[in-house]
Write a protein that holds these residues in place. Structure first.
Motif, PDB file in Angstrom:
ATOM      1  N   SER A  21     -25.492-101.637  22.935  1.00 27.23           N
ATOM      2  CA  SER A  21     -24.799-100.570  23.672  1.00 27.23           C
ATOM      3  C   SER A  21     -25.324 -99.202  23.229  1.00 27.23           C
ATOM      4  O   SER A  21     -24.672 -98.184  23.450  1.00 27.23           O
ATOM      5  N   PHE A  39      -3.555-102.825  23.746  1.00 24.91           N
ATOM      6  CA  PHE A  39      -4.904-102.284  23.948  1.00 24.91           C
ATOM      7  C   PHE A  39      -5.743-103.317  24.699  1.00 24.91           C
ATOM      8  O   PHE A  39      -5.416-104.510  24.710  1.00 24.91           O
ATOM      9  N   ASP A  40      -6.840-102.845  25.312  1.00 22.95           N
ATOM     10  CA  ASP A  40      -7.741-103.747  26.035  1.00 22.95           C
ATOM     11  C   ASP A  40      -8.860-104.162  25.104  1.00 22.95           C
ATOM     12  O   ASP A  40      -9.642-103.326  24.658  1.00 22.95           O
ATOM     13  N   ASP A  41      -8.926-105.439  24.822  1.00 24.50           N
ATOM     14  CA  ASP A  41      -9.969-105.956  23.940  1.00 24.50           C
ATOM     15  C   ASP A  41     -11.114-106.499  24.803  1.00 24.50           C
ATOM     16  O   ASP A  41     -10.863-107.133  25.834  1.00 24.50           O
ATOM     17  N   LEU A  42     -12.344-106.245  24.365  1.00 22.03           N
ATOM     18  CA  LEU A  42     -13.501-106.661  25.169  1.00 22.03           C
ATOM     19  C   LEU A  42     -13.557-108.182  25.338  1.00 22.03           C
ATOM     20  O   LEU A  42     -14.117-108.677  26.302  1.00 22.03           O
ATOM     21  N   ASP A  98     -16.870 -95.866  17.068  1.00 24.01           N
ATOM     22  CA  ASP A  98     -16.110 -95.949  18.323  1.00 24.01           C
ATOM     23  C   ASP A  98     -16.196 -97.357  18.914  1.00 24.01           C
ATOM     24  O   ASP A  98     -15.874 -97.561  20.093  1.00 24.01           O
ATOM     25  N   GLN A  99     -16.634 -98.315  18.112  1.00 26.04           N
ATOM     26  CA  GLN A  99     -16.653 -99.713  18.552  1.00 26.04           C
ATOM     27  C   GLN A  99     -16.367-100.588  17.328  1.00 26.04           C
ATOM     28  O   GLN A  99     -17.109-100.559  16.350  1.00 26.04           O
ATOM     29  N   PRO A 122      -8.105 -95.932  21.302  1.00 20.00           N
ATOM     30  CA  PRO A 122      -8.510 -96.454  22.611  1.00 20.00           C
ATOM     31  C   PRO A 122      -8.009 -95.551  23.744  1.00 20.00           C
ATOM     32  O   PRO A 122      -6.928 -94.990  23.619  1.00 20.00           O
ATOM     33  N   PRO A 123      -8.723 -95.372  24.839  1.00 18.38           N
ATOM     34  CA  PRO A 123      -9.967 -96.068  25.193  1.00 18.38           C
ATOM     35  C   PRO A 123     -11.232 -95.458  24.581  1.00 18.38           C
ATOM     36  O   PRO A 123     -12.317 -95.996  24.779  1.00 18.38           O
ATOM     37  N   GLU A 124     -11.076 -94.361  23.814  1.00 16.83           N
ATOM     38  CA  GLU A 124     -12.260 -93.736  23.199  1.00 16.83           C
ATOM     39  C   GLU A 124     -12.897 -94.684  22.175  1.00 16.83           C
ATOM     40  O   GLU A 124     -14.105 -94.668  21.966  1.00 16.83           O
ATOM     41  N   GLU A 151     -13.475 -98.641  21.226  1.00 18.36           N
ATOM     42  CA  GLU A 151     -13.314 -99.966  21.841  1.00 18.36           C
ATOM     43  C   GLU A 151     -13.260-101.059  20.790  1.00 18.36           C
ATOM     44  O   GLU A 151     -13.812-100.917  19.698  1.00 18.36           O
ATOM     45  N   TYR A 152     -12.544-102.125  21.138  1.00 21.88           N
ATOM     46  CA  TYR A 152     -12.340-103.237  20.201  1.00 21.88           C
ATOM     47  C   TYR A 152     -12.845-104.536  20.797  1.00 21.88           C
ATOM     48  O   TYR A 152     -12.642-104.796  21.991  1.00 21.88           O
TER      49      TYR A 152
END
Ligand code: GLU
Length: 315
Positions: free
Chosen positions: A36, A160-163, A200-201, A227-229, A231-232
Motif C-alpha cells: 500500500s 470499527f471496520d477491519d480490513l 496509520d495501518q 479510524p478511518p484515518e 486502518e486495522y
C-alpha cells in the motif's frame, strides 16, 4: 517520522523466539504495508521487564531470514517513557484517571454491573473520596495502586471496520493505564507509540481485536489519529495440532527449532505463503513474490493449523 506516506508496523514483545504464528502475522503486516506504499516500521515492545527474554535481536534476525525489511532502526518502546508519561498526565489533567487498589481476586469476587462483559472492572475504586483512597493505599502496601481510565459517561465502545474481520464491535470498561508495578499498560503505550511513529495501518493477530475499541477510546481522548484515518487488519491466528492457539509446547515452532529439524527458512516462508493463498503446494516463493501476489481479498478469514515439523521436512 513518515509524513504523508503512512506506515505500518510489526511490534513484537521480546518474550522469546517468534513462532510460526508470529512470523505469519509479521509477513502479513509487511505485505499490507509494502503493497500500500507505506513505510514498514519495527517496534520492540519491551516495557515488561519481567517477561523480557532478551530475544529482540534473534526475533529481528529471524524476520530478516524470512525476507522482511523495515525502514529505519527498530524503535525500543522502553525509550518512549516520556511520551507515555505525558499522555498519562494529559488524561490525569482531564480528570480521567483514578487509582485502583483491587487485586485480581477482588475483581472476580465483586458483583458485576448488569450487562457488563465477563471480567469487566466493576468500578469498585471509581468514586472514592481522598480519605478512602488513602486508606485503600495503606491497606495494600507495599503493593501500589494501579491507574485506570475513567471512561467518561456517555462514551460507549466504538466499533470499527477491519480490513479482514469487517465491522467489529466490543465492550470497554475502566481499563488499566498503568499497572501497580509502575509499568505502563499495553493499551496506553501502543496508542501513544503508534501515533508518534506515524502509524496509520495496524496489522496484528485477531486475539487483539477485542482491545481495539479501548485503544480507539484512548486515541479520541488524547486527540490522536483514529479510524478511518488509521486502518486495522486483525489476522487469523495459527493453531497447534490440539486446536489451541500455537505455542512453544507444540514442538518445533520457531525458525531455530525448525532448522534443527531440517526445515529451512525458505521452506517456512513458502509454507506460510501457501497458507495465505500466495503459493502453490510445494512451491518455493521469495518474500518479493509474496508481495507481487498479495491480495487482501484472497486471504483466508479463519485460523490455520500448523502441521508438524516432520511433515514439512519431508513433504
Ligand atoms: N506486542 C504485542 C504482541 O507481541 C503486539 C502489539 C500490537 O501489535 O498491537 O502480542
Amino acid at each position: 517520522m513518515s509524513a504523508g506516506v503512512g506506515a505500518g508496523r510489526y511490534a513484537p514483545s521480546p518474550s522469546g523466539d517468534l513462532h510460526v504464528g508470529n512470523l505469519r502475522t509479521a509477513l502479513l503486516a509487511w505485505c499490507f504495508a509494502r503493497t500500500s506504499g507505506r513505510q514498514f516500521l519495527m517496534r520492540i515492545e519491551d516495557l515488561d521487564r519481567a517477561r523480557d527474554a532478551g530475544s529482540a535481536d534473534r526475533q529481528l534476525a529471524d524476520l530478516e531470514q524470512l525476507g522482511l525489511d523495515w525502514d529505519g532502526d527498530p524503535v525500543l518502546q522502553s525509550r518512549l517513557g516520556g511520551d507515555h508519561a505525558s499522555a498519562l498526565a494529559q488524561l490525569e489533567a482531564a480528570g480521567l484517571v483514578y487509582e485502583c487498589t483491587c487485586s485480581r481476586a477482588d475483581i472476580l469476587a465483586a458483583p458485576s454491573a448488569p450487562h457488563a462483559p465477563p471480567g469487566a472492572y466493576p468500578g469498585t475504586c471509581r468514586d472514592r473520596s481522598d480519605t478512602e483512597r488513602e486508606l485503600a493505599r495503606e491497606r495494600i502496601a507495599p503493593r501500589r495502586p494501579a491507574l485506570r481510565l475513567r471512561v467518561p459517561d456517555g462514551v460507549s465502545a466504538p466499533s470499527f471496520d477491519d480490513l479482514l474481520m469487517g465491522r467489529v464491535g466490543g465492550a470497554i470498561d475502566d481499563f488499566v493505564l498503568r499497572r501497580g508495578d509502575g509499568v505502563v499498560a499495553y493499551n496506553l503505550a501502543v496508542v501513544v507509540d503508534d501515533a508518534s511513529m506515524g502509524i496509520d495501518q495496524i496489522v496484528r493477530g485477531d486475539d487483539l481485536a477485542s482491545s481495539t475499541p479501548r485503544q480507539i477510546v484512548l486515541q479520541r481522548l488524547l486527540k490522536l489519529p483514529s479510524p478511518p484515518e488509521v486502518e486495522y487488519a486483525h489476522v487469523p491466528l495459527v493453531l497447534g495440532q490440539s486446536g489451541a492457539r500455537l505455542a512453544k509446547r507444540d514442538g518445533a515452532v520457531t525458525l531455530n527449532d525448525l532448522r534443527a529439524e531440517g526445515v529451512t527458512a525458505d521452506r517456512v516462508r513458502s509454507v506460510l505463503a501457501q497458507s495465505l493463498n500466495l503459493a502453490g503446494a510445494g512451491e518455493v516463493v521469495t518474500a518479493h513474490q509474496m508481495l507481487q501476489r498479495f491480495d487482501p481479498a484472497q486471504l483466508p478469514r479463519s485460523a490455520w493449523t500448523w502441521a508438524s515439523a516432520e511433515n514439512l521436512a519431508t513433504s
